[in-house]
Design a protein around this motif. Structure first.
Motif, PDB file in Angstrom:
ATOM      1  N   PHE A   1       0.707  -1.259  -0.169  1.00  0.00           N
ATOM      2  CA  PHE A   1       0.035   0.027  -0.039  1.00  0.00           C
ATOM      3  C   PHE A   1       0.873   1.178   0.124  1.00  0.00           C
ATOM      4  O   PHE A   1       0.278   2.330   0.252  1.00  0.00           O
ATOM      5  N   GLY A   2       2.121   1.364   0.058  1.00  0.00           N
ATOM      6  CA  GLY A   2       3.022   2.625  -0.019  1.00  0.00           C
ATOM      7  C   GLY A   2       3.194   2.891   1.502  1.00  0.00           C
ATOM      8  O   GLY A   2       2.853   2.032   2.498  1.00  0.00           O
ATOM      9  N   LYS A   3       3.384   4.169   1.735  1.00  0.00           N
ATOM     10  CA  LYS A   3       3.618   4.584   2.910  1.00  0.00           C
ATOM     11  C   LYS A   3       2.376   4.795   3.851  1.00  0.00           C
ATOM     12  O   LYS A   3       1.332   5.230   3.044  1.00  0.00           O
ATOM     13  N   LEU A   4       2.251   4.180   5.055  1.00  0.00           N
ATOM     14  CA  LEU A   4       1.135   4.379   5.811  1.00  0.00           C
ATOM     15  C   LEU A   4       1.280   5.082   7.069  1.00  0.00           C
ATOM     16  O   LEU A   4       2.546   5.390   7.740  1.00  0.00           O
ATOM     17  N   LYS A   5       0.196   5.694   7.745  1.00  0.00           N
ATOM     18  CA  LYS A   5       0.351   6.572   8.781  1.00  0.00           C
ATOM     19  C   LYS A   5       0.318   5.259   9.790  1.00  0.00           C
ATOM     20  O   LYS A   5      -0.097   4.307   9.670  1.00  0.00           O
ATOM     21  N   SER A   6       0.897   5.563  11.174  1.00  0.00           N
ATOM     22  CA  SER A   6       0.966   4.560  12.134  1.00  0.00           C
ATOM     23  C   SER A   6      -0.615   4.169  12.541  1.00  0.00           C
ATOM     24  O   SER A   6      -0.939   3.114  12.760  1.00  0.00           O
ATOM     25  N   SER A   7      -1.553   5.129  12.568  1.00  0.00           N
ATOM     26  CA  SER A   7      -2.749   4.740  12.581  1.00  0.00           C
ATOM     27  C   SER A   7      -3.297   3.769  11.497  1.00  0.00           C
ATOM     28  O   SER A   7      -4.227   2.780  11.875  1.00  0.00           O
ATOM     29  N   GLU A   8      -3.030   3.928  10.504  1.00  0.00           N
ATOM     30  CA  GLU A   8      -3.325   2.816   9.335  1.00  0.00           C
ATOM     31  C   GLU A   8      -2.636   1.387   9.809  1.00  0.00           C
ATOM     32  O   GLU A   8      -3.543   0.423   9.590  1.00  0.00           O
ATOM     33  N   TRP A   9      -1.503   1.641  10.188  1.00  0.00           N
ATOM     34  CA  TRP A   9      -0.686   0.346  10.623  1.00  0.00           C
ATOM     35  C   TRP A   9      -1.578  -0.570  11.521  1.00  0.00           C
ATOM     36  O   TRP A   9      -1.847  -1.603  11.635  1.00  0.00           O
ATOM     37  N   ASN A  10      -1.806   0.523  12.635  1.00  0.00           N
ATOM     38  CA  ASN A  10      -2.651  -0.002  13.590  1.00  0.00           C
ATOM     39  C   ASN A  10      -3.845  -0.623  13.426  1.00  0.00           C
ATOM     40  O   ASN A  10      -4.329  -1.852  13.843  1.00  0.00           O
ATOM     41  N   ASN A  11      -4.703  -0.006  12.638  1.00  0.00           N
ATOM     42  CA  ASN A  11      -5.862  -0.323  12.246  1.00  0.00           C
ATOM     43  C   ASN A  11      -5.895  -1.777  11.510  1.00  0.00           C
ATOM     44  O   ASN A  11      -6.646  -2.645  11.596  1.00  0.00           O
ATOM     45  N   MET A  12      -4.818  -1.784  10.499  1.00  0.00           N
ATOM     46  CA  MET A  12      -4.796  -2.947   9.856  1.00  0.00           C
ATOM     47  C   MET A  12      -4.337  -4.145  10.700  1.00  0.00           C
ATOM     48  O   MET A  12      -4.790  -5.384  10.575  1.00  0.00           O
ATOM     49  N   PHE A  13      -3.298  -3.622  11.621  1.00  0.00           N
ATOM     50  CA  PHE A  13      -2.876  -5.084  12.717  1.00  0.00           C
ATOM     51  C   PHE A  13      -4.153  -5.430  13.235  1.00  0.00           C
ATOM     52  O   PHE A  13      -4.314  -6.403  13.574  1.00  0.00           O
TER      53      PHE A  13
END
Length: 150
Positions: A125-137
């Motif tokens: 997905f390219g660069k992600l915000k930490s909030s997006e990483w959190n949501n995904m995990f």
């Protein structure tokens, strides 16, 4: 959405995983519990191991356009959603080994923390915000732990 980078959420996830046994049955879907653990490990393999090919060209564009928001937003997954081919686990796995790997990945992610993941490039997905990483995990793990009743 709970925050996987906090010790409290990481501990909760580890306890939920600890409640799984080789006999735990799914409430929906076709995966066995060992396959589910291996499936959840793929998310972390994409971050910590170089074993899955990255999408290229038009496929990368389509994944970012059509899949990214679904995966990184804060809306929980519904039962029986489709999965990407490299996430499909069809053979039997070693329950204890997959469980231990998943617990280690959760601990490693929490210890690295929010700052490590801010702006980090994802596999697809390219660069992600930490909030997006959190949501995904979190939402992926929570989805499958609910699938198995823990």
């Amino acid at each position: 959405m709970k925050n996987v980078f906090t010790p409290e959420t990481a501990t909760e996830l580890l306890q939920r995983i600890g409640n799984l046994t080789p006999e735990t049955q799914p409430q929906w879907g076709k995966m066995s519990v060992d396959q589910m653990l291996a499936h959840c490990n793929v998310t972390y393999e994409l971050v910590y191991e170089d074993k899955h090919p990255k999408p290229k060209g038009i496929m990368k564009f389509l994944v970012k356009l059509l899949v990214k928001n679904f995966v990184v937003n804060d809306k929980p997954f519904k039962p029986n959603v489709h999965t990407a081919p490299h996430f499909k686990i069809t053979d039997s796995k070693n329950f204890e080994a997959e469980k231990a790997r998943l617990k280690q990945f959760i601990t490693q992610t929490q210890e690295l923390g929010t700052a490590h993941f801010e702006g980090k490039e994802s596999h697809s997905f390219g660069k992600l915000k930490s909030s997006e990483w959190n949501n995904m995990f979190y939402k992926h793990l929570d989805h499958h732990l609910r699938q198995f009743g823990v």
